[in-house]
Design an enzyme around this catalytic site. Structure first.
Site, PDB file in Angstrom:
ATOM      1  CG  ASP A 398      -2.145   1.369   1.363  1.00 47.72           C
ATOM      2  OD1 ASP A 398      -3.091   0.874   0.822  1.00 47.72           O
ATOM      3  OD2 ASP A 398      -1.751   2.351   1.414  1.00 47.72           O
ATOM      4  CG  ASN A 406      -4.327  10.859  -5.854  1.00 50.70           C
ATOM      5  OD1 ASN A 406      -4.238  10.987  -7.035  1.00 50.70           O
ATOM      6  ND2 ASN A 406      -4.609   9.951  -5.505  1.00 50.70           N
ATOM      7  CG  ASP A 415      -3.899   7.840 -12.677  1.00 55.97           C
ATOM      8  OD1 ASP A 415      -4.344   7.296 -11.532  1.00 55.97           O
ATOM      9  OD2 ASP A 415      -4.789   8.656 -13.037  1.00 55.97           O
ATOM     10  CD  GLU A 441      -4.769   4.251  -1.425  1.00 58.48           C
ATOM     11  OE1 GLU A 441      -4.733   4.466   0.082  1.00 58.48           O
ATOM     12  OE2 GLU A 441      -5.409   3.897  -2.358  1.00 58.48           O
TER      13      GLU A 441
END
Length: 518
Positions: A398, A406, A415, A441
Protein backbone atom coordinates in the site's frame (compact mmCIF):
# COMPACT_ATOMS: atom_id res chain seq x y z
CA UNK A 1 -24.78 -30.92 -61.04
CA UNK A 2 -26.13 -33.00 -58.21
CA UNK A 3 -28.60 -31.27 -55.92
CA UNK A 4 -28.53 -32.29 -52.27
CA UNK A 5 -31.96 -32.05 -50.74
CA UNK A 6 -32.57 -32.27 -47.03
CA UNK A 7 -35.76 -33.01 -45.18
CA UNK A 8 -37.68 -29.87 -44.23
CA UNK A 9 -38.30 -29.43 -40.54
CA UNK A 10 -42.00 -28.78 -41.09
CA UNK A 11 -42.46 -32.36 -42.34
CA UNK A 12 -40.86 -33.64 -39.17
CA UNK A 13 -43.72 -32.10 -37.16
CA UNK A 14 -45.88 -35.02 -38.32
CA UNK A 15 -43.74 -37.28 -36.19
CA UNK A 16 -44.86 -35.38 -33.10
CA UNK A 17 -48.32 -36.95 -33.31
CA UNK A 18 -47.13 -39.52 -30.83
CA UNK A 19 -46.28 -36.73 -28.46
CA UNK A 20 -49.83 -35.41 -28.87
CA UNK A 21 -51.19 -38.84 -27.94
CA UNK A 22 -48.93 -38.87 -24.89
CA UNK A 23 -50.10 -35.42 -23.91
CA UNK A 24 -53.72 -36.49 -24.24
CA UNK A 25 -53.09 -39.49 -22.01
CA UNK A 26 -51.50 -37.45 -19.27
CA UNK A 27 -54.07 -34.70 -19.62
CA UNK A 28 -56.92 -37.15 -19.00
CA UNK A 29 -54.93 -38.76 -16.19
CA UNK A 30 -54.30 -35.38 -14.61
CA UNK A 31 -57.95 -34.34 -14.96
CA UNK A 32 -59.03 -37.54 -13.22
CA UNK A 33 -56.47 -36.96 -10.49
CA UNK A 34 -57.60 -33.37 -9.95
CA UNK A 35 -61.24 -34.38 -9.72
CA UNK A 36 -60.57 -37.15 -7.21
CA UNK A 37 -58.21 -34.89 -5.30
CA UNK A 38 -60.77 -32.11 -4.95
CA UNK A 39 -63.41 -34.59 -3.79
CA UNK A 40 -61.05 -36.07 -1.21
CA UNK A 41 -60.06 -32.62 0.06
CA UNK A 42 -63.70 -31.55 0.37
CA UNK A 43 -64.51 -34.77 2.22
CA UNK A 44 -61.57 -34.33 4.61
CA UNK A 45 -62.46 -30.69 5.28
CA UNK A 46 -66.09 -31.55 6.04
CA UNK A 47 -65.06 -34.49 8.23
CA UNK A 48 -62.80 -32.22 10.23
CA UNK A 49 -65.58 -29.64 10.60
CA UNK A 50 -68.04 -32.27 11.85
CA UNK A 51 -65.35 -33.59 14.16
CA UNK A 52 -64.64 -30.13 15.57
CA UNK A 53 -68.39 -29.56 16.06
CA UNK A 54 -68.69 -32.88 17.90
CA UNK A 55 -65.81 -31.98 20.18
CA UNK A 56 -67.42 -28.58 20.77
CA UNK A 57 -70.48 -30.37 22.12
CA UNK A 58 -68.23 -32.52 24.32
CA UNK A 59 -66.46 -29.39 25.59
CA UNK A 60 -69.77 -27.65 26.30
CA UNK A 61 -71.01 -30.71 28.19
CA UNK A 62 -67.76 -30.81 30.16
CA UNK A 63 -68.01 -27.13 31.09
CA UNK A 64 -71.67 -27.58 32.04
CA UNK A 65 -70.68 -30.54 34.23
CA UNK A 66 -68.02 -28.39 35.90
CA UNK A 67 -70.55 -25.67 36.70
CA UNK A 68 -73.04 -28.21 38.01
CA UNK A 69 -70.37 -29.69 40.27
CA UNK A 70 -69.38 -26.24 41.55
CA UNK A 71 -73.03 -25.23 41.99
CA UNK A 72 -73.59 -28.30 44.14
CA UNK A 73 -70.53 -27.40 46.22
CA UNK A 74 -71.69 -23.79 46.54
CA UNK A 75 -75.03 -24.98 47.93
CA UNK A 76 -73.26 -27.12 50.52
CA UNK A 77 -70.78 -24.44 51.51
CA UNK A 78 -73.29 -21.64 52.06
CA UNK A 79 -73.83 -22.84 55.62
CA UNK A 80 -70.22 -23.92 56.26
CA UNK A 81 -68.15 -20.81 55.49
CA UNK A 82 -67.02 -20.71 59.13
CA UNK A 83 -66.01 -24.39 59.20
CA UNK A 84 -62.42 -24.68 57.84
CA UNK A 85 -62.35 -28.47 57.94
CA UNK A 86 -65.55 -28.75 55.90
CA UNK A 87 -64.26 -26.21 53.39
CA UNK A 88 -60.96 -28.06 53.04
CA UNK A 89 -62.77 -31.35 52.60
CA UNK A 90 -64.94 -29.91 49.83
CA UNK A 91 -61.97 -28.52 47.90
CA UNK A 92 -60.23 -31.90 48.28
CA UNK A 93 -63.32 -33.61 46.88
CA UNK A 94 -63.46 -31.24 43.91
CA UNK A 95 -59.88 -32.02 42.89
CA UNK A 96 -59.98 -35.76 43.48
CA UNK A 97 -63.50 -36.96 42.70
CA UNK A 98 -63.86 -36.01 39.02
CA UNK A 99 -60.36 -34.80 38.10
CA UNK A 100 -61.99 -31.81 36.40
CA UNK A 101 -59.75 -29.34 38.20
CA UNK A 102 -56.05 -29.22 38.91
CA UNK A 103 -56.74 -27.15 42.01
CA UNK A 104 -59.82 -25.87 43.87
CA UNK A 105 -60.48 -22.90 46.16
CA UNK A 106 -63.08 -21.44 48.48
CA UNK A 107 -62.65 -17.67 48.60
CA UNK A 108 -64.43 -15.24 50.93
CA UNK A 109 -66.21 -12.14 49.62
CA UNK A 110 -63.14 -10.02 50.41
CA UNK A 111 -60.81 -12.26 48.37
CA UNK A 112 -59.28 -14.19 51.28
CA UNK A 113 -58.64 -17.89 50.58
CA UNK A 114 -60.53 -19.99 53.16
CA UNK A 115 -59.58 -23.37 51.70
CA UNK A 116 -57.38 -24.61 48.87
CA UNK A 117 -56.50 -27.97 47.41
CA UNK A 118 -53.80 -29.11 47.06
CA UNK A 119 -52.45 -27.59 50.29
CA UNK A 120 -48.99 -27.38 48.70
CA UNK A 121 -50.11 -24.26 46.86
CA UNK A 122 -49.57 -22.34 50.08
CA UNK A 123 -52.46 -19.94 49.38
CA UNK A 124 -54.52 -20.57 52.55
CA UNK A 125 -55.22 -17.26 54.30
CA UNK A 126 -53.88 -15.15 51.44
CA UNK A 127 -55.90 -12.56 49.56
CA UNK A 128 -56.07 -13.36 45.82
CA UNK A 129 -55.61 -10.53 43.37
CA UNK A 130 -55.38 -12.45 40.10
CA UNK A 131 -57.51 -11.65 37.05
CA UNK A 132 -59.79 -14.65 37.60
CA UNK A 133 -60.26 -13.86 41.31
CA UNK A 134 -61.13 -10.21 40.67
CA UNK A 135 -63.58 -11.16 37.91
CA UNK A 136 -65.34 -13.72 40.14
CA UNK A 137 -65.68 -11.21 43.00
CA UNK A 138 -66.86 -8.40 40.72
CA UNK A 139 -69.45 -10.26 38.65
CA UNK A 140 -70.78 -12.68 41.31
CA UNK A 141 -72.14 -15.18 38.79
CA UNK A 142 -70.98 -18.47 37.26
CA UNK A 143 -67.87 -17.71 35.18
CA UNK A 144 -65.24 -19.28 32.98
CA UNK A 145 -62.29 -16.89 32.86
CA UNK A 146 -59.96 -16.12 30.01
CA UNK A 147 -56.49 -17.62 30.49
CA UNK A 148 -54.32 -15.67 32.93
CA UNK A 149 -51.22 -16.17 35.07
CA UNK A 150 -52.32 -17.21 38.54
CA UNK A 151 -50.88 -16.38 41.95
CA UNK A 152 -48.83 -19.59 41.67
CA UNK A 153 -47.35 -18.37 38.37
CA UNK A 154 -49.26 -20.86 36.24
CA UNK A 155 -51.25 -20.22 33.07
CA UNK A 156 -54.78 -21.19 34.09
CA UNK A 157 -58.45 -21.03 33.21
CA UNK A 158 -60.59 -20.48 36.30
CA UNK A 159 -64.16 -21.82 36.62
CA UNK A 160 -66.09 -20.28 39.52
CA UNK A 161 -69.52 -20.41 41.15
CA UNK A 162 -70.77 -17.72 43.60
CA UNK A 163 -71.84 -18.67 47.13
CA UNK A 164 -74.91 -16.90 48.49
CA UNK A 165 -76.41 -17.17 51.97
CA UNK A 166 -80.05 -18.07 52.45
CA UNK A 167 -80.88 -14.38 52.76
CA UNK A 168 -79.26 -13.67 49.40
CA UNK A 169 -76.10 -12.04 50.75
CA UNK A 170 -72.87 -12.71 48.83
CA UNK A 171 -70.44 -14.85 50.81
CA UNK A 172 -67.73 -15.52 48.22
CA UNK A 173 -67.16 -18.19 45.61
CA UNK A 174 -65.94 -21.70 45.05
CA UNK A 175 -63.85 -22.38 41.98
CA UNK A 176 -61.45 -24.69 40.24
CA UNK A 177 -58.37 -24.01 38.10
CA UNK A 178 -57.34 -25.82 34.94
CA UNK A 179 -53.55 -25.68 34.52
CA UNK A 180 -53.18 -25.20 30.76
CA UNK A 181 -49.47 -26.06 30.60
CA UNK A 182 -49.83 -29.26 32.65
CA UNK A 183 -51.89 -32.42 32.35
CA UNK A 184 -55.52 -31.35 32.67
CA UNK A 185 -59.08 -32.27 31.76
CA UNK A 186 -58.67 -30.84 28.23
CA UNK A 187 -55.89 -33.36 27.60
CA UNK A 188 -58.22 -36.14 28.76
CA UNK A 189 -61.00 -34.86 26.50
CA UNK A 190 -58.97 -34.00 23.39
CA UNK A 191 -55.67 -35.84 23.70
CA UNK A 192 -57.17 -39.23 22.85
CA UNK A 193 -58.19 -37.84 19.47
CA UNK A 194 -54.63 -37.35 18.27
CA UNK A 195 -53.85 -39.73 15.44
CA UNK A 196 -50.52 -41.10 14.31
CA UNK A 197 -51.28 -39.93 10.75
CA UNK A 198 -50.42 -36.36 11.68
CA UNK A 199 -53.95 -35.15 12.45
CA UNK A 200 -54.28 -33.10 15.59
CA UNK A 201 -56.48 -30.67 17.47
CA UNK A 202 -55.88 -27.33 19.09
CA UNK A 203 -58.04 -24.90 21.03
CA UNK A 204 -57.76 -21.10 21.13
CA UNK A 205 -59.50 -18.54 23.31
CA UNK A 206 -61.12 -15.27 22.35
CA UNK A 207 -57.72 -13.53 22.62
CA UNK A 208 -56.08 -15.88 20.08
CA UNK A 209 -54.14 -17.69 22.83
CA UNK A 210 -53.55 -21.42 22.47
CA UNK A 211 -55.13 -23.12 25.50
CA UNK A 212 -54.70 -26.67 24.21
CA UNK A 213 -52.19 -28.12 21.74
CA UNK A 214 -50.65 -31.55 21.35
CA UNK A 215 -47.28 -29.82 21.82
CA UNK A 216 -47.57 -28.47 25.37
CA UNK A 217 -44.64 -26.14 24.75
CA UNK A 218 -46.91 -24.12 22.46
CA UNK A 219 -49.72 -23.68 25.00
CA UNK A 220 -49.94 -19.99 25.85
CA UNK A 221 -48.69 -18.80 22.44
CA UNK A 222 -50.65 -16.10 20.63
CA UNK A 223 -51.72 -17.33 17.18
CA UNK A 224 -51.37 -14.45 14.73
CA UNK A 225 -51.85 -14.35 11.00
CA UNK A 226 -53.96 -17.53 11.00
CA UNK A 227 -57.20 -17.13 8.99
CA UNK A 228 -58.86 -20.02 10.85
CA UNK A 229 -58.28 -18.28 14.17
CA UNK A 230 -59.65 -15.01 12.82
CA UNK A 231 -62.84 -16.71 11.67
CA UNK A 232 -63.24 -18.42 15.04
CA UNK A 233 -62.86 -15.07 16.79
CA UNK A 234 -65.81 -13.86 14.70
CA UNK A 235 -67.81 -16.88 15.91
CA UNK A 236 -67.81 -18.66 12.54
CA UNK A 237 -67.90 -22.41 11.96
CA UNK A 238 -66.51 -23.91 8.77
CA UNK A 239 -63.55 -25.32 6.86
CA UNK A 240 -60.37 -23.92 5.33
CA UNK A 241 -57.27 -25.17 3.54
CA UNK A 242 -54.22 -23.27 4.73
CA UNK A 243 -50.50 -23.42 5.41
CA UNK A 244 -49.72 -23.52 9.13
CA UNK A 245 -46.93 -21.69 10.99
CA UNK A 246 -44.52 -24.59 10.28
CA UNK A 247 -45.07 -24.32 6.52
CA UNK A 248 -47.23 -27.48 6.30
CA UNK A 249 -50.37 -27.44 4.15
CA UNK A 250 -53.32 -28.39 6.36
CA UNK A 251 -57.02 -29.14 5.91
CA UNK A 252 -58.82 -27.61 8.87
CA UNK A 253 -62.35 -27.83 10.22
CA UNK A 254 -63.32 -25.55 13.07
CA UNK A 255 -66.18 -24.76 15.43
CA UNK A 256 -66.56 -22.07 18.15
CA UNK A 257 -67.57 -22.74 21.75
CA UNK A 258 -69.97 -19.82 22.22
CA UNK A 259 -70.20 -20.06 26.01
CA UNK A 260 -66.50 -19.41 26.52
CA UNK A 261 -65.31 -17.73 23.32
CA UNK A 262 -63.06 -20.70 22.63
CA UNK A 263 -62.53 -22.24 19.22
CA UNK A 264 -61.77 -25.89 18.43
CA UNK A 265 -59.74 -26.73 15.30
CA UNK A 266 -59.31 -30.22 13.86
CA UNK A 267 -56.78 -30.41 11.04
CA UNK A 268 -54.88 -32.93 8.97
CA UNK A 269 -51.84 -32.50 6.70
CA UNK A 270 -52.81 -32.31 3.03
CA UNK A 271 -50.09 -34.76 2.00
CA UNK A 272 -51.38 -37.42 4.37
CA UNK A 273 -54.97 -36.88 3.31
CA UNK A 274 -53.95 -37.51 -0.29
CA UNK A 275 -51.96 -40.68 0.35
CA UNK A 276 -54.88 -42.94 -0.49
CA UNK A 277 -55.50 -41.07 -3.72
CA UNK A 278 -51.84 -41.30 -4.67
CA UNK A 279 -51.97 -45.07 -4.26
CA UNK A 280 -55.08 -45.34 -6.42
CA UNK A 281 -53.64 -43.23 -9.21
CA UNK A 282 -50.38 -45.20 -9.07
CA UNK A 283 -52.32 -48.41 -9.64
CA UNK A 284 -54.01 -46.89 -12.70
CA UNK A 285 -50.69 -45.71 -14.01
CA UNK A 286 -49.12 -49.13 -13.40
CA UNK A 287 -51.77 -50.83 -15.54
CA UNK A 288 -51.20 -48.32 -18.35
CA UNK A 289 -47.43 -48.41 -18.09
CA UNK A 290 -46.56 -51.13 -20.67
CA UNK A 291 -48.32 -49.40 -23.57
CA UNK A 292 -47.11 -46.04 -22.36
CA UNK A 293 -43.50 -47.22 -22.28
CA UNK A 294 -43.79 -48.64 -25.78
CA UNK A 295 -45.11 -45.32 -27.08
CA UNK A 296 -42.44 -43.41 -25.23
CA UNK A 297 -39.72 -45.61 -26.68
CA UNK A 298 -40.90 -44.83 -30.20
CA UNK A 299 -41.15 -41.13 -29.52
CA UNK A 300 -37.77 -41.14 -27.83
CA UNK A 301 -36.11 -42.79 -30.80
CA UNK A 302 -37.63 -40.30 -33.23
CA UNK A 303 -36.84 -37.32 -31.02
CA UNK A 304 -33.26 -38.50 -30.68
CA UNK A 305 -32.95 -38.84 -34.43
CA UNK A 306 -34.34 -35.36 -35.01
CA UNK A 307 -32.73 -33.52 -32.14
CA UNK A 308 -29.24 -35.07 -32.24
CA UNK A 309 -27.73 -32.50 -34.68
CA UNK A 310 -29.24 -29.56 -32.76
CA UNK A 311 -28.15 -31.09 -29.45
CA UNK A 312 -24.61 -31.52 -30.70
CA UNK A 313 -24.55 -27.94 -31.98
CA UNK A 314 -25.85 -26.68 -28.64
CA UNK A 315 -23.25 -28.74 -26.75
CA UNK A 316 -20.48 -27.36 -28.92
CA UNK A 317 -21.73 -23.86 -28.12
CA UNK A 318 -20.74 -24.45 -24.50
CA UNK A 319 -17.13 -24.87 -25.64
CA UNK A 320 -16.85 -22.07 -28.18
CA UNK A 321 -13.92 -20.57 -26.33
CA UNK A 322 -11.77 -23.68 -27.04
CA UNK A 323 -9.69 -24.06 -30.17
CA UNK A 324 -11.18 -27.51 -30.87
CA UNK A 325 -14.77 -26.24 -31.14
CA UNK A 326 -14.72 -25.53 -34.93
CA UNK A 327 -13.62 -29.09 -35.65
CA UNK A 328 -16.30 -30.43 -33.32
CA UNK A 329 -18.96 -28.48 -35.21
CA UNK A 330 -17.68 -29.77 -38.57
CA UNK A 331 -18.04 -33.39 -37.44
CA UNK A 332 -21.73 -32.92 -36.58
CA UNK A 333 -24.00 -34.75 -39.04
CA UNK A 334 -26.65 -32.12 -39.79
CA UNK A 335 -28.95 -34.33 -41.86
CA UNK A 336 -31.87 -31.94 -42.31
CA UNK A 337 -32.12 -28.45 -43.72
CA UNK A 338 -32.45 -26.25 -40.64
CA UNK A 339 -29.64 -28.01 -38.75
CA UNK A 340 -27.36 -27.72 -41.79
CA UNK A 341 -28.00 -23.98 -42.10
CA UNK A 342 -27.41 -23.47 -38.40
CA UNK A 343 -24.16 -25.43 -38.62
CA UNK A 344 -22.93 -23.23 -41.48
CA UNK A 345 -23.80 -20.07 -39.53
CA UNK A 346 -21.98 -21.29 -36.43
CA UNK A 347 -18.84 -22.17 -38.35
CA UNK A 348 -18.88 -18.76 -40.06
CA UNK A 349 -19.04 -16.90 -36.74
CA UNK A 350 -16.75 -19.02 -34.57
CA UNK A 351 -13.55 -17.36 -35.73
CA UNK A 352 -14.88 -13.89 -34.94
CA UNK A 353 -16.23 -15.04 -31.58
CA UNK A 354 -12.89 -16.59 -30.56
CA UNK A 355 -11.10 -13.41 -31.49
CA UNK A 356 -13.45 -11.23 -29.45
CA UNK A 357 -13.56 -13.62 -26.51
CA UNK A 358 -9.79 -13.62 -26.28
CA UNK A 359 -9.64 -9.84 -26.24
CA UNK A 360 -12.50 -9.48 -23.73
CA UNK A 361 -11.04 -12.16 -21.45
CA UNK A 362 -7.70 -10.35 -21.32
CA UNK A 363 -9.36 -6.99 -20.67
CA UNK A 364 -11.58 -8.42 -17.92
CA UNK A 365 -8.54 -9.68 -15.98
CA UNK A 366 -6.25 -6.63 -16.40
CA UNK A 367 -6.10 -3.30 -14.61
CA UNK A 368 -6.05 -0.72 -17.43
CA UNK A 369 -3.84 1.80 -15.61
CA UNK A 370 -0.96 -0.41 -14.50
CA UNK A 371 -1.26 -3.41 -16.78
CA UNK A 372 -1.27 -5.70 -13.74
CA UNK A 373 -3.96 -8.24 -12.94
CA UNK A 374 -7.16 -6.99 -11.30
CA UNK A 375 -9.19 -8.43 -8.40
CA UNK A 376 -10.95 -10.91 -10.70
CA UNK A 377 -7.60 -12.20 -11.92
CA UNK A 378 -6.40 -12.47 -8.32
CA UNK A 379 -9.43 -14.50 -7.25
CA UNK A 380 -9.19 -16.85 -10.23
CA UNK A 381 -5.53 -17.62 -9.51
CA UNK A 382 -6.24 -18.23 -5.83
CA UNK A 383 -8.97 -20.72 -6.72
CA UNK A 384 -6.63 -22.57 -9.11
CA UNK A 385 -3.82 -22.79 -6.58
CA UNK A 386 -6.17 -23.99 -3.88
CA UNK A 387 -7.41 -26.80 -6.17
CA UNK A 388 -3.78 -27.70 -7.04
CA UNK A 389 -2.68 -27.41 -3.35
CA UNK A 390 0.06 -25.02 -4.53
CA UNK A 391 1.82 -23.30 -1.58
CA UNK A 392 2.47 -19.60 -2.10
CA UNK A 393 3.43 -16.40 -0.33
CA UNK A 394 1.29 -13.27 -0.48
CA UNK A 395 2.57 -9.69 -0.24
CA UNK A 396 0.05 -6.89 0.36
CA UNK A 397 1.47 -3.44 -0.55
CA UNK A 398 0.00 0.00 0.00
CA UNK A 399 1.39 3.44 -0.93
CA UNK A 400 1.92 5.57 2.17
CA UNK A 401 -0.04 8.84 2.31
CA UNK A 402 -1.29 8.37 -1.24
CA UNK A 403 -4.17 10.79 -0.66
CA UNK A 404 -1.64 13.56 0.07
CA UNK A 405 0.14 12.73 -3.19
CA UNK A 406 -3.10 13.22 -5.10
CA UNK A 407 -4.04 16.34 -3.14
CA UNK A 408 -0.61 18.00 -3.50
CA UNK A 409 0.34 16.96 -7.05
CA UNK A 410 -2.94 15.99 -8.76
CA UNK A 411 -4.45 12.72 -9.83
CA UNK A 412 -2.43 12.57 -13.04
CA UNK A 413 0.77 12.47 -11.01
CA UNK A 414 -0.87 9.94 -8.66
CA UNK A 415 -1.48 7.68 -11.65
CA UNK A 416 2.22 7.89 -12.56
CA UNK A 417 3.12 6.88 -9.00
CA UNK A 418 0.86 3.82 -9.29
CA UNK A 419 2.47 2.90 -12.61
CA UNK A 420 5.90 3.42 -11.07
CA UNK A 421 5.10 0.99 -8.23
CA UNK A 422 3.76 -1.56 -10.74
CA UNK A 423 7.08 -1.33 -12.60
CA UNK A 424 9.11 -1.90 -9.40
CA UNK A 425 6.97 -4.94 -8.55
CA UNK A 426 7.57 -6.33 -12.03
CA UNK A 427 11.33 -5.73 -11.79
CA UNK A 428 11.51 -7.59 -8.45
CA UNK A 429 9.38 -10.59 -9.40
CA UNK A 430 9.67 -13.82 -11.39
CA UNK A 431 7.74 -14.75 -14.50
CA UNK A 432 5.66 -17.22 -12.48
CA UNK A 433 4.61 -14.59 -9.91
CA UNK A 434 1.18 -12.94 -10.13
CA UNK A 435 1.11 -9.16 -9.70
CA UNK A 436 -2.25 -7.47 -9.10
CA UNK A 437 -3.71 -4.10 -8.30
CA UNK A 438 -6.53 -5.02 -5.94
CA UNK A 439 -7.96 -1.50 -5.71
CA UNK A 440 -6.91 2.17 -5.33
CA UNK A 441 -3.34 2.26 -4.09
CA UNK A 442 -3.49 -1.35 -2.85
CA UNK A 443 -1.41 -4.04 -4.61
CA UNK A 444 -0.87 -7.77 -4.12
CA UNK A 445 2.01 -10.05 -5.15
CA UNK A 446 1.46 -13.82 -5.15
CA UNK A 447 4.71 -15.85 -5.20
CA UNK A 448 4.12 -19.58 -5.87
CA UNK A 449 6.51 -21.91 -4.05
CA UNK A 450 8.18 -19.03 -2.19
CA UNK A 451 8.84 -19.22 1.55
CA UNK A 452 7.75 -16.54 3.99
CA UNK A 453 11.33 -15.28 4.32
CA UNK A 454 11.85 -15.17 0.54
CA UNK A 455 8.66 -13.17 0.16
CA UNK A 456 9.81 -10.76 2.87
CA UNK A 457 13.04 -10.16 0.95
CA UNK A 458 11.07 -9.47 -2.25
CA UNK A 459 8.86 -7.02 -0.35
CA UNK A 460 11.94 -5.29 1.09
CA UNK A 461 13.43 -4.92 -2.41
CA UNK A 462 10.22 -3.35 -3.72
CA UNK A 463 10.05 -1.03 -0.69
CA UNK A 464 13.69 -0.01 -1.06
CA UNK A 465 13.43 0.57 -4.83
CA UNK A 466 10.22 2.56 -4.38
CA UNK A 467 11.72 4.80 -1.73
CA UNK A 468 15.00 5.27 -3.53
CA UNK A 469 13.95 5.78 -7.15
CA UNK A 470 10.71 7.74 -6.89
CA UNK A 471 10.03 10.65 -9.22
CA UNK A 472 11.76 13.98 -8.60
CA UNK A 473 8.44 15.76 -8.23
CA UNK A 474 7.59 13.65 -5.17
CA UNK A 475 10.73 12.07 -3.70
CA UNK A 476 9.07 11.05 -0.42
CA UNK A 477 6.61 8.43 -1.74
CA UNK A 478 7.10 5.17 0.17
CA UNK A 479 5.22 1.88 0.52
CA UNK A 480 4.34 -0.41 3.40
CA UNK A 481 3.95 -4.18 3.01
CA UNK A 482 2.55 -7.17 4.84
CA UNK A 483 3.69 -10.74 4.09
CA UNK A 484 1.84 -14.02 4.74
CA UNK A 485 2.18 -17.62 3.54
CA UNK A 486 -0.23 -20.40 2.65
CA UNK A 487 -0.60 -22.82 4.23
CA UNK A 488 1.87 -21.75 6.98
CA UNK A 489 0.09 -18.52 7.95
CA UNK A 490 -3.56 -19.51 7.37
CA UNK A 491 -5.77 -22.54 6.74
CA UNK A 492 -7.47 -21.10 3.64
CA UNK A 493 -6.40 -18.96 0.71
CA UNK A 494 -9.00 -16.35 1.65
CA UNK A 495 -7.58 -16.14 5.15
CA UNK A 496 -3.98 -15.73 3.95
CA UNK A 497 -4.88 -12.43 2.22
CA UNK A 498 -6.52 -11.24 5.43
CA UNK A 499 -3.34 -12.15 7.31
CA UNK A 500 -1.25 -10.22 4.78
CA UNK A 501 -3.58 -7.21 5.11
CA UNK A 502 -3.33 -7.43 8.91
CA UNK A 503 0.46 -7.41 8.65
CA UNK A 504 0.22 -4.43 6.28
CA UNK A 505 -1.88 -2.50 8.79
CA UNK A 506 0.68 -3.39 11.46
CA UNK A 507 3.38 -1.88 9.25
CA UNK A 508 1.24 1.25 8.83
CA UNK A 509 0.75 1.60 12.59
CA UNK A 510 4.46 1.01 13.22
CA UNK A 511 5.42 4.11 11.21
CA UNK A 512 5.01 3.10 7.52
CA UNK A 513 7.78 2.46 4.96
CA UNK A 514 8.39 -1.00 6.43
CA UNK A 515 7.58 -4.68 5.94
CA UNK A 516 5.82 -6.85 8.53
CA UNK A 517 5.24 -10.61 8.45
CA UNK A 518 2.07 -12.43 9.55
Amino acid sequence: MRIHTRLDLRRLILLLSLAVALFSFFNSFHASYRTQRDLLIDHTLESNRVYAAKLRQSAEQLLSSMHQQLAYSAGLLAERMSQPERLAGETERLTRQSRHFNSAFVVRHDGKVLAASPESLGLLGQTLDSAGAREALDKRRPLISDPYVSATNRLVVFVSQPIFASDGSYLGYVGGSIYLQHENILHSLLGEHFYQDGSYLYVIDRNRRLIYHQDQERVGEIATGNPVVERLIRGEEGTLALTNSRGVEMLAGFAPVAATGWGIVAQRPLDLALQELDGLMLNILRLSLPLLLLSLAGIWWLSQLISRPLWQLAKSAQQWETEASPEQVRRIRAWYFEADQLKRAILASLALIHQRLGRLSQESLTDPLTGLGNRRCLQAQLERWQEQQQPFAAIALDIDHFKQVNDNHGHEFGDRVLQHLAQQMSDCSRASDLLCRSGGEEFVMLLPGASLEAARQVAERVRARMGGTCCEECPSVTVSAGVAHWPDSAASVEEVLKRADAALYQAKHAGRNRVEMA
